[in-house]
Design a protein around this motif. Structure first.
Motif, PDB file in Angstrom:
ATOM      1  N   LYS A 104      41.086 -27.889 125.946  1.00 34.24           N
ATOM      2  CA  LYS A 104      41.392 -28.906 126.712  1.00 34.24           C
ATOM      3  C   LYS A 104      41.558 -28.694 128.288  1.00 34.24           C
ATOM      4  O   LYS A 104      42.150 -27.577 128.487  1.00 34.24           O
ATOM      5  N   PRO A 105      40.916 -29.523 129.134  1.00 31.58           N
ATOM      6  CA  PRO A 105      41.097 -29.177 130.528  1.00 31.58           C
ATOM      7  C   PRO A 105      42.801 -29.402 130.691  1.00 31.58           C
ATOM      8  O   PRO A 105      43.581 -30.265 130.197  1.00 31.58           O
ATOM      9  N   ARG A 106      43.114 -28.505 131.681  1.00 35.72           N
ATOM     10  CA  ARG A 106      44.739 -28.447 132.118  1.00 35.72           C
ATOM     11  C   ARG A 106      44.793 -29.522 133.070  1.00 35.72           C
ATOM     12  O   ARG A 106      44.290 -29.776 133.935  1.00 35.72           O
ATOM     13  N   GLN A 107      45.881 -30.192 132.904  1.00 35.71           N
ATOM     14  CA  GLN A 107      46.553 -31.380 133.906  1.00 35.71           C
ATOM     15  C   GLN A 107      47.549 -30.787 134.848  1.00 35.71           C
ATOM     16  O   GLN A 107      48.583 -30.201 133.980  1.00 35.71           O
ATOM     17  N   THR A 108      47.536 -30.765 136.085  1.00 31.03           N
ATOM     18  CA  THR A 108      48.927 -30.283 136.745  1.00 31.03           C
ATOM     19  C   THR A 108      49.734 -31.241 137.269  1.00 31.03           C
ATOM     20  O   THR A 108      49.169 -32.451 137.361  1.00 31.03           O
TER      21      THR A 108
END
Length: 108
Positions: A104-108
């Motif tokens: 999963k792409p990381r959300q900041t």
């Protein structure tokens, strides 16, 4: 104190191996793939100190050392057995969950 010992990976695996019966040092070392000789020695000493493992030395040349669970160790191992079984059964699912999470792409 007990939970600290239970939290050690090699403690749980050593208890599981010794639950099947007495084992010689090299037999344990082969069964516990990935353990270093130093960690094996430390784990066995800790378990012996805590009263979970009995160490028998036979006066042969070279000395023959056998380890087995004490009655206290058998009791501890029976409690740990369910955790070991669950870990083995769940390994594939946990690895799949980790792979999916890491993808999963990381959300900041």
């Amino acid at each position: 104190m007990i939970l600290d010992r239970l939290g050690e990976q090699w403690t749980v695996m050593t208890l599981a191996e010794l639950a099947t019966g007495p084992r010689r040092y090299r037999e344990l070392e082969r069964a516990l793939q990935g353990i270093s000789q130093r960690m094996m020695t430390l784990t066995l000493r800790r378990l012996e100190r805590d009263g979970h493992v009995l160490r028998h030395v036979e006066p042969t040349i070279p000395p023959s050392v056998t380890y087995e669970l004490s009655p206290l160790g058998q009791s501890f191992a029976s409690q740990v057995a369910a955790l070991v079984a669950w870990s083995r059964q769940s390994k594939t699912q946990i690895e799949a969950a980790r792979t999916a999470f890491d993808a999963k792409p990381r959300q900041t």
